[in-house]
Design a protein around this motif. Structure first.
Motif, PDB file in Angstrom:
ATOM      1  N   SER A  47       2.375  16.458  -3.153  1.00 53.17           N
ATOM      2  CA  SER A  47       0.949  16.230  -2.921  1.00 53.17           C
ATOM      3  C   SER A  47       0.146  16.279  -4.215  1.00 53.17           C
ATOM      4  O   SER A  47      -0.944  15.713  -4.305  1.00 53.17           O
ATOM      5  CB  SER A  47       0.411  17.265  -1.933  1.00 53.17           C
ATOM      6  OG  SER A  47       0.647  18.581  -2.405  1.00 53.17           O
ATOM      7  N   SER A  48       0.681  16.953  -5.232  1.00 54.44           N
ATOM      8  CA  SER A  48      -0.026  17.038  -6.510  1.00 54.44           C
ATOM      9  C   SER A  48       0.077  15.745  -7.311  1.00 54.44           C
ATOM     10  O   SER A  48      -0.736  15.496  -8.199  1.00 54.44           O
ATOM     11  CB  SER A  48       0.537  18.200  -7.348  1.00 54.44           C
ATOM     12  OG  SER A  48       1.920  18.000  -7.601  1.00 54.44           O
ATOM     13  N   ASN A  49       1.079  14.931  -6.990  1.00 50.48           N
ATOM     14  CA  ASN A  49       1.259  13.666  -7.708  1.00 50.48           C
ATOM     15  C   ASN A  49       0.516  12.565  -6.957  1.00 50.48           C
ATOM     16  O   ASN A  49       1.113  11.619  -6.426  1.00 50.48           O
ATOM     17  CB  ASN A  49       2.740  13.324  -7.828  1.00 50.48           C
ATOM     18  CG  ASN A  49       3.004  12.268  -8.887  1.00 50.48           C
ATOM     19  OD1 ASN A  49       2.082  11.587  -9.332  1.00 50.48           O
ATOM     20  ND2 ASN A  49       4.252  12.137  -9.280  1.00 50.48           N
ATOM     21  N   ARG A  50      -0.786  12.659  -6.939  1.00 48.28           N
ATOM     22  CA  ARG A  50      -1.621  11.757  -6.155  1.00 48.28           C
ATOM     23  C   ARG A  50      -1.513  10.296  -6.597  1.00 48.28           C
ATOM     24  O   ARG A  50      -1.415   9.397  -5.748  1.00 48.28           O
ATOM     25  CB  ARG A  50      -3.077  12.221  -6.211  1.00 48.28           C
ATOM     26  CG  ARG A  50      -4.008  11.448  -5.276  1.00 48.28           C
ATOM     27  CD  ARG A  50      -5.411  12.021  -5.333  1.00 48.28           C
ATOM     28  NE  ARG A  50      -6.291  11.311  -4.430  1.00 48.28           N
ATOM     29  CZ  ARG A  50      -6.455  11.584  -3.143  1.00 48.28           C
ATOM     30  NH1 ARG A  50      -5.749  12.570  -2.612  1.00 48.28           N
ATOM     31  NH2 ARG A  50      -7.280  10.909  -2.395  1.00 48.28           N
ATOM     32  N   PRO A  51      -1.518  10.000  -7.915  1.00 46.44           N
ATOM     33  CA  PRO A  51      -1.424   8.592  -8.318  1.00 46.44           C
ATOM     34  C   PRO A  51      -0.165   7.893  -7.792  1.00 46.44           C
ATOM     35  O   PRO A  51      -0.224   6.741  -7.362  1.00 46.44           O
ATOM     36  CB  PRO A  51      -1.427   8.656  -9.847  1.00 46.44           C
ATOM     37  CG  PRO A  51      -2.127   9.932 -10.166  1.00 46.44           C
ATOM     38  CD  PRO A  51      -1.717  10.877  -9.075  1.00 46.44           C
ATOM     39  N   LEU A  52       0.978   8.604  -7.815  1.00 43.49           N
ATOM     40  CA  LEU A  52       2.214   8.005  -7.318  1.00 43.49           C
ATOM     41  C   LEU A  52       2.133   7.757  -5.824  1.00 43.49           C
ATOM     42  O   LEU A  52       2.532   6.688  -5.344  1.00 43.49           O
ATOM     43  CB  LEU A  52       3.409   8.907  -7.638  1.00 43.49           C
ATOM     44  CG  LEU A  52       4.771   8.416  -7.129  1.00 43.49           C
ATOM     45  CD1 LEU A  52       5.124   7.077  -7.763  1.00 43.49           C
ATOM     46  CD2 LEU A  52       5.861   9.445  -7.421  1.00 43.49           C
ATOM     47  N   ARG A  53       1.599   8.712  -5.081  1.00 40.09           N
ATOM     48  CA  ARG A  53       1.513   8.551  -3.627  1.00 40.09           C
ATOM     49  C   ARG A  53       0.594   7.395  -3.262  1.00 40.09           C
ATOM     50  O   ARG A  53       0.921   6.574  -2.399  1.00 40.09           O
ATOM     51  CB  ARG A  53       1.010   9.848  -2.985  1.00 40.09           C
ATOM     52  CG  ARG A  53       1.866  11.062  -3.248  1.00 40.09           C
ATOM     53  CD  ARG A  53       1.383  12.250  -2.457  1.00 40.09           C
ATOM     54  NE  ARG A  53       1.924  12.231  -1.097  1.00 40.09           N
ATOM     55  CZ  ARG A  53       1.609  13.127  -0.173  1.00 40.09           C
ATOM     56  NH1 ARG A  53       0.756  14.099  -0.438  1.00 40.09           N
ATOM     57  NH2 ARG A  53       2.138  13.062   1.030  1.00 40.09           N
ATOM     58  N   VAL A  54      -0.559   7.319  -3.929  1.00 47.30           N
ATOM     59  CA  VAL A  54      -1.498   6.231  -3.650  1.00 47.30           C
ATOM     60  C   VAL A  54      -0.890   4.892  -4.044  1.00 47.30           C
ATOM     61  O   VAL A  54      -0.988   3.903  -3.311  1.00 47.30           O
ATOM     62  CB  VAL A  54      -2.833   6.467  -4.393  1.00 47.30           C
ATOM     63  CG1 VAL A  54      -3.739   5.249  -4.252  1.00 47.30           C
ATOM     64  CG2 VAL A  54      -3.532   7.704  -3.855  1.00 47.30           C
ATOM     65  N   GLY A  55      -0.232   4.859  -5.196  1.00 46.64           N
ATOM     66  CA  GLY A  55       0.347   3.613  -5.690  1.00 46.64           C
ATOM     67  C   GLY A  55       1.441   3.082  -4.786  1.00 46.64           C
ATOM     68  O   GLY A  55       1.453   1.888  -4.447  1.00 46.64           O
ATOM     69  N   THR A  56       2.369   3.949  -4.389  1.00 46.76           N
ATOM     70  CA  THR A  56       3.467   3.490  -3.539  1.00 46.76           C
ATOM     71  C   THR A  56       2.988   3.119  -2.142  1.00 46.76           C
ATOM     72  O   THR A  56       3.504   2.184  -1.531  1.00 46.76           O
ATOM     73  CB  THR A  56       4.570   4.563  -3.440  1.00 46.76           C
ATOM     74  OG1 THR A  56       3.987   5.824  -3.045  1.00 46.76           O
ATOM     75  CG2 THR A  56       5.272   4.740  -4.780  1.00 46.76           C
ATOM     76  N   LEU A  57       1.966   3.831  -1.632  1.00 48.49           N
ATOM     77  CA  LEU A  57       1.429   3.465  -0.322  1.00 48.49           C
ATOM     78  C   LEU A  57       0.713   2.122  -0.395  1.00 48.49           C
ATOM     79  O   LEU A  57       0.795   1.314   0.543  1.00 48.49           O
ATOM     80  CB  LEU A  57       0.472   4.543   0.177  1.00 48.49           C
ATOM     81  CG  LEU A  57       0.052   4.414   1.651  1.00 48.49           C
ATOM     82  CD1 LEU A  57       1.261   4.592   2.570  1.00 48.49           C
ATOM     83  CD2 LEU A  57      -1.024   5.432   2.008  1.00 48.49           C
ATOM     84  N   LEU A  58       0.039   1.854  -1.514  1.00 47.50           N
ATOM     85  CA  LEU A  58      -0.609   0.556  -1.688  1.00 47.50           C
ATOM     86  C   LEU A  58       0.433  -0.555  -1.748  1.00 47.50           C
ATOM     87  O   LEU A  58       0.246  -1.630  -1.160  1.00 47.50           O
ATOM     88  CB  LEU A  58      -1.447   0.563  -2.967  1.00 47.50           C
ATOM     89  CG  LEU A  58      -2.148  -0.759  -3.320  1.00 47.50           C
ATOM     90  CD1 LEU A  58      -3.106  -1.174  -2.213  1.00 47.50           C
ATOM     91  CD2 LEU A  58      -2.894  -0.640  -4.644  1.00 47.50           C
ATOM     92  N   VAL A  59       1.542  -0.300  -2.441  1.00 48.01           N
ATOM     93  CA  VAL A  59       2.632  -1.282  -2.483  1.00 48.01           C
ATOM     94  C   VAL A  59       3.157  -1.547  -1.078  1.00 48.01           C
ATOM     95  O   VAL A  59       3.390  -2.700  -0.690  1.00 48.01           O
ATOM     96  CB  VAL A  59       3.764  -0.786  -3.403  1.00 48.01           C
ATOM     97  CG1 VAL A  59       5.001  -1.660  -3.250  1.00 48.01           C
ATOM     98  CG2 VAL A  59       3.307  -0.782  -4.854  1.00 48.01           C
ATOM     99  N   ALA A  60       3.347  -0.463  -0.304  1.00 52.16           N
ATOM    100  CA  ALA A  60       3.817  -0.624   1.075  1.00 52.16           C
ATOM    101  C   ALA A  60       2.837  -1.464   1.888  1.00 52.16           C
ATOM    102  O   ALA A  60       3.251  -2.335   2.672  1.00 52.16           O
ATOM    103  CB  ALA A  60       4.007   0.740   1.727  1.00 52.16           C
ATOM    104  N   ALA A  61       1.539  -1.232   1.701  1.00 53.28           N
ATOM    105  CA  ALA A  61       0.526  -1.987   2.442  1.00 53.28           C
ATOM    106  C   ALA A  61       0.577  -3.469   2.076  1.00 53.28           C
ATOM    107  O   ALA A  61       0.519  -4.340   2.954  1.00 53.28           O
ATOM    108  CB  ALA A  61      -0.862  -1.420   2.156  1.00 53.28           C
ATOM    109  N   LEU A  62       0.700  -3.768   0.781  1.00 51.15           N
ATOM    110  CA  LEU A  62       0.765  -5.167   0.350  1.00 51.15           C
ATOM    111  C   LEU A  62       2.012  -5.852   0.902  1.00 51.15           C
ATOM    112  O   LEU A  62       1.964  -7.022   1.311  1.00 51.15           O
ATOM    113  CB  LEU A  62       0.753  -5.234  -1.178  1.00 51.15           C
ATOM    114  CG  LEU A  62      -0.553  -4.810  -1.852  1.00 51.15           C
ATOM    115  CD1 LEU A  62      -0.381  -4.790  -3.376  1.00 51.15           C
ATOM    116  CD2 LEU A  62      -1.696  -5.743  -1.471  1.00 51.15           C
TER     117      LEU A  62
END
Length: 239
Positions: free
Chosen positions: A157-172
């Motif tokens: 949960s502390s690695n927010r940029p990675l979580r947001v980035g990979t979730l955005l990739v999943a969404a795309l």
């Protein structure tokens, strides 16, 4: 090996497998997209009408290839080969990470190799390469989306940029999969639910977020259909 086998299938099918059934429609529409006519259909009497019966994703992909290399079926077959090989690579990575998280972690490399080998040599998947069909494309996109969600769910949960980035990739990837095959939308809430496994609220948040993002990503095409088709169609009339 996946790419080599699929390229061999392209060489075999280039002069033997003409576009047929749904593939014939995709081929014609992709050619029109490549020529700048958009997703439209030219009728025998010369009338041109906008279309939305089949999804836009796959003919748009082929149209991009046709615009660069010419409207030849072998171009579409080669794209299928590349996409299918990428799908095998994504499945290998997903298989390794999944088994590595289990009690059989010592066998993760072997399991991933066997999985990828089975997909690389699959007679069905290889034989589909010369056919101008959506199976390889949607399969690869969904496997890659699951892989992105897996990385999201395992990120701290502390690695927010990675979580947001990979979730955005999943969404795309889900947007692309839904534009290729609208039924792929049902994966959005399931994968969103799996993206944040630490709490029930997190799961609900993930399901709503990924579903809403996928729908919004397809919204421009839906608005086009509302305007051009005189009725609102989410992605395609056969969805």
């Amino acid at each position: 090996m996946a790419l080599v086998l699929r390229i061999l299938a392209v060489f075999w099918g280039a002069g033997r497998v003409p576009p047929s059934a749904d593939g014939a429609f995709y081929h014609v529409v992709a050619g029109r997209i490549a020529e700048g006519h958009g997703y439209s259909w030219l009728w025998p009497d010369g009338v041109v009408t906008p279309a939305a019966h089949y999804p836009i994703g796959y003919p748009a992909l082929l149209g991009a290839g046709y615009a660069l290399f010419g409207a030849h079926p072998v171009v579409a077959m080669t794209l299928n080969a590349l996409i299918g090989a990428l799908g095998v690579g994504a499945a290998h990575a997903l298989g390794f990470f999944t088994v590595n998280e289990s009690s059989w972690s010592a066998s993760a490399r072997r399991a991933a190799f066997v999985l990828a080998l089975a997909l690389a040599f699959s007679p069905t998947l290889v034989a589909y390469t010369p056919a101008l069909m959506t199976e390889s494309a949607v399969g690869t996109l969904l496997v890659a989306a699951v892989l992105a969600v897996f990385v999201t769910s395992r990120s701290s949960s502390s690695n927010r940029p990675l979580r947001v980035g990979t979730l955005l990739v999943a969404a795309l990837l889900l947007v692309a999969a839904t534009l290729v095959r609208p039924q792929s939308l049902v994966f959005a809430p399931a994968l969103g639910w799996a993206a944040f496994p630490s709490s029930f609220k997190g799961r609900v948040f993930g399901a709503v977020l990924l579903t809403a993002t996928t729908v919004l990503g397809c919204l421009p095409w839906t608005l086009r259909n509302c305007e051009q088709m005189e009725r609102c169609v989410f992605v395609s009339a056969n969805g």
